[in-house]
Scaffold this motif. Structure first.
Motif, PDB file in Angstrom:
ATOM      1  N   ALA A  50      48.637   1.085   6.136  1.00  0.00           N
ATOM      2  CA  ALA A  50      48.040   1.339   4.823  1.00  0.00           C
ATOM      3  C   ALA A  50      48.366   2.741   4.307  1.00  0.00           C
ATOM      4  CB  ALA A  50      46.530   1.139   4.889  1.00  0.00           C
ATOM      5  N   VAL A  51      48.537   3.671   5.214  1.00  0.00           N
ATOM      6  CA  VAL A  51      48.860   5.049   4.823  1.00  0.00           C
ATOM      7  C   VAL A  51      50.120   5.096   3.961  1.00  0.00           C
ATOM      8  CG1 VAL A  51      49.544   7.322   5.713  1.00  0.00           C
ATOM      9  CG2 VAL A  51      47.695   6.051   6.819  1.00  0.00           C
ATOM     10  N   HIS A  52      51.048   4.206   4.234  1.00  0.00           N
ATOM     11  CA  HIS A  52      52.324   4.191   3.505  1.00  0.00           C
ATOM     12  C   HIS A  52      52.417   3.013   2.540  1.00  0.00           C
ATOM     13  CE1 HIS A  52      53.683   7.470   5.943  1.00  0.00           C
ATOM     14  NE2 HIS A  52      53.274   6.818   7.013  1.00  0.00           N
ATOM     15  N   ALA A  53      51.261   2.579   2.062  1.00  0.00           N
ATOM     16  CA  ALA A  53      51.229   1.458   1.120  1.00  0.00           C
ATOM     17  C   ALA A  53      51.948   1.841  -0.174  1.00  0.00           C
ATOM     18  CB  ALA A  53      49.784   1.076   0.828  1.00  0.00           C
ATOM     19  N   SER A  54      52.520   0.849  -0.815  1.00  0.00           N
ATOM     20  CA  SER A  54      53.291   1.088  -2.041  1.00  0.00           C
ATOM     21  C   SER A  54      52.404   1.248  -3.273  1.00  0.00           C
ATOM     22  CB  SER A  54      54.289  -0.057  -2.250  1.00  0.00           C
ATOM     23  OG  SER A  54      53.609  -1.293  -2.309  1.00  0.00           O
ATOM     24  N   SER A  55      51.127   0.874  -3.168  1.00  0.00           N
ATOM     25  CA  SER A  55      50.198   1.000  -4.290  1.00  0.00           C
ATOM     26  C   SER A  55      48.775   0.983  -3.741  1.00  0.00           C
ATOM     27  CB  SER A  55      50.388  -0.164  -5.264  1.00  0.00           C
ATOM     28  OG  SER A  55      50.021  -1.383  -4.639  1.00  0.00           O
ATOM     29  N   ASN A  56      47.809   1.276  -4.610  1.00  0.00           N
ATOM     30  CA  ASN A  56      46.403   1.192  -4.190  1.00  0.00           C
ATOM     31  C   ASN A  56      46.025  -0.239  -3.831  1.00  0.00           C
ATOM     32  OD1 ASN A  56      45.817   3.888  -4.339  1.00  0.00           O
ATOM     33  ND2 ASN A  56      44.889   3.794  -6.367  1.00  0.00           N
ATOM     34  N   LYS A  57      46.592  -1.185  -4.555  1.00  0.00           N
ATOM     35  CA  LYS A  57      46.317  -2.596  -4.277  1.00  0.00           C
ATOM     36  C   LYS A  57      46.853  -2.973  -2.881  1.00  0.00           C
ATOM     37  CE  LYS A  57      46.730  -7.165  -6.341  1.00  0.00           C
ATOM     38  NZ  LYS A  57      47.271  -7.980  -7.420  1.00  0.00           N
ATOM     39  N   ASP A  58      48.056  -2.511  -2.556  1.00  0.00           N
ATOM     40  CA  ASP A  58      48.652  -2.750  -1.242  1.00  0.00           C
ATOM     41  C   ASP A  58      47.828  -2.058  -0.155  1.00  0.00           C
ATOM     42  OD1 ASP A  58      50.632  -3.712   0.568  1.00  0.00           O
ATOM     43  OD2 ASP A  58      51.683  -1.782   0.463  1.00  0.00           O
ATOM     44  N   PHE A  59      47.353  -0.851  -0.451  1.00  0.00           N
ATOM     45  CA  PHE A  59      46.511  -0.084   0.465  1.00  0.00           C
ATOM     46  C   PHE A  59      45.258  -0.887   0.821  1.00  0.00           C
ATOM     47  CE2 PHE A  59      43.022   3.056   0.964  1.00  0.00           C
ATOM     48  CZ  PHE A  59      43.507   3.786   2.045  1.00  0.00           C
ATOM     49  N   VAL A  60      44.590  -1.403  -0.206  1.00  0.00           N
ATOM     50  CA  VAL A  60      43.377  -2.203   0.006  1.00  0.00           C
ATOM     51  C   VAL A  60      43.700  -3.454   0.807  1.00  0.00           C
ATOM     52  CG1 VAL A  60      41.648  -3.634  -1.169  1.00  0.00           C
ATOM     53  CG2 VAL A  60      42.131  -1.334  -2.000  1.00  0.00           C
ATOM     54  N   CYS A  61      44.789  -4.096   0.485  1.00  0.00           N
ATOM     55  CA  CYS A  61      45.191  -5.329   1.185  1.00  0.00           C
ATOM     56  C   CYS A  61      45.354  -5.076   2.682  1.00  0.00           C
ATOM     57  CB  CYS A  61      46.482  -5.868   0.577  1.00  0.00           C
ATOM     58  SG  CYS A  61      47.035  -7.397   1.337  1.00  0.00           S
ATOM     59  N   LYS A  62      46.027  -3.997   3.042  1.00  0.00           N
ATOM     60  CA  LYS A  62      46.252  -3.690   4.457  1.00  0.00           C
ATOM     61  C   LYS A  62      44.942  -3.333   5.165  1.00  0.00           C
ATOM     62  CE  LYS A  62      51.104  -2.414   3.908  1.00  0.00           C
ATOM     63  NZ  LYS A  62      51.447  -3.775   3.692  1.00  0.00           N
ATOM     64  N   LEU A  63      44.066  -2.616   4.458  1.00  0.00           N
ATOM     65  CA  LEU A  63      42.775  -2.290   5.061  1.00  0.00           C
ATOM     66  C   LEU A  63      41.882  -3.519   5.190  1.00  0.00           C
ATOM     67  CD1 LEU A  63      41.806   1.223   3.676  1.00  0.00           C
ATOM     68  CD2 LEU A  63      42.837   0.619   5.864  1.00  0.00           C
ATOM     69  N   GLU A  64      42.022  -4.458   4.270  1.00  0.00           N
ATOM     70  CA  GLU A  64      41.265  -5.710   4.392  1.00  0.00           C
ATOM     71  C   GLU A  64      41.742  -6.516   5.599  1.00  0.00           C
ATOM     72  OE1 GLU A  64      39.734  -6.573  -0.150  1.00  0.00           O
ATOM     73  OE2 GLU A  64      41.738  -7.283   0.411  1.00  0.00           O
ATOM     74  N   ILE A  65      43.012  -6.422   5.914  1.00  0.00           N
ATOM     75  CA  ILE A  65      43.520  -7.065   7.135  1.00  0.00           C
ATOM     76  C   ILE A  65      42.879  -6.402   8.349  1.00  0.00           C
ATOM     77  CG2 ILE A  65      45.552  -7.477   8.584  1.00  0.00           C
ATOM     78  CD1 ILE A  65      47.165  -7.656   5.899  1.00  0.00           C
ATOM     79  N   SER A  66      42.810  -5.072   8.346  1.00  0.00           N
ATOM     80  CA  SER A  66      42.146  -4.342   9.432  1.00  0.00           C
ATOM     81  C   SER A  66      40.697  -4.791   9.569  1.00  0.00           C
ATOM     82  CB  SER A  66      42.172  -2.835   9.169  1.00  0.00           C
ATOM     83  OG  SER A  66      43.434  -2.303   9.371  1.00  0.00           O
ATOM     84  N   GLN A  67      40.045  -4.951   8.442  1.00  0.00           N
ATOM     85  CA  GLN A  67      38.650  -5.380   8.425  1.00  0.00           C
ATOM     86  C   GLN A  67      38.488  -6.774   9.048  1.00  0.00           C
ATOM     87  OE1 GLN A  67      36.959  -5.944   4.470  1.00  0.00           O
ATOM     88  NE2 GLN A  67      35.252  -4.622   5.034  1.00  0.00           N
ATOM     89  N   ARG A  68      39.395  -7.683   8.721  1.00  0.00           N
ATOM     90  CA  ARG A  68      39.340  -9.030   9.312  1.00  0.00           C
ATOM     91  C   ARG A  68      39.598  -8.985  10.812  1.00  0.00           C
ATOM     92  NH1 ARG A  68      41.879 -10.346   4.354  1.00  0.00           N
ATOM     93  NH2 ARG A  68      43.937 -10.405   5.300  1.00  0.00           N
ATOM     94  N   GLU A  69      40.530  -8.140  11.235  1.00  0.00           N
ATOM     95  CA  GLU A  69      40.813  -7.991  12.668  1.00  0.00           C
ATOM     96  C   GLU A  69      39.594  -7.421  13.388  1.00  0.00           C
ATOM     97  OE1 GLU A  69      43.384  -9.178  14.244  1.00  0.00           O
ATOM     98  OE2 GLU A  69      44.568  -9.713  12.481  1.00  0.00           O
ATOM     99  N   CYS A  70      38.897  -6.535  12.718  1.00  0.00           N
ATOM    100  CA  CYS A  70      37.667  -5.957  13.255  1.00  0.00           C
ATOM    101  C   CYS A  70      36.623  -7.052  13.461  1.00  0.00           C
ATOM    102  CB  CYS A  70      37.169  -4.904  12.273  1.00  0.00           C
ATOM    103  SG  CYS A  70      36.232  -3.586  13.006  1.00  0.00           S
TER     104      CYS A  70
END
Length: 116
Positions: A50-70
């Motif tokens: 997520a740190v290297h996401a291409s946009s804020n939307k991409d950033f949120v998407c990657k963190l939501e994946i982290s959240q699901r893995e959690c």
């Protein structure tokens, strides 16, 4: 600030999950140990991405994946405790850490979504 916190917390958590995986392997538990290894280490991997996401939307998407893995990791931890592979004390310690990471992720996601 919160982004660096999630990276360090999720990396520390991943190291704990790796130790748990080794512990479970020594107890001849091979199925759930692999599941929790994958989900528990994936939390930090997706946060790092997520740190290297291409946009804020991409950033949120990657963190939501982290959240699901959690969330998945919490499920496996509950099963390990209920099945007797880890003690209540072991469970409470690592489960609490995972819940805290989930809360940090939720906060970052909500704040970022407000900016969108």
């Amino acid at each position: 600030m919160a982004e660096s916190l999630i990276l360090s917390r999720s990396e520390d958590f991943a190291l704990r999950v790796i130790k748990l995986y080794k512990f479970l392997q020594n107890k001849n538990e091979f199925i759930i140990s692999k599941q929790i290894f994958r989900s528990g280490t994936s939390i930090g991997a997706n946060a790092a991405e997520a740190v290297h996401a291409s946009s804020n939307k991409d950033f949120v998407c990657k963190l939501e994946i982290s959240q699901r893995e959690c969330s998945e990791t919490l499920y496996w931890l509950r099963l390990l405790e209920k099945s007797g592979f880890i003690t209540k004390k072991q469970f409470e310690n690592i489960y609490t850490d995972c819940i805290e990471i989930e809360k940090i992720l939720t906060t970052i996601i909500k704040k970022t979504k407000k900016k969108l």
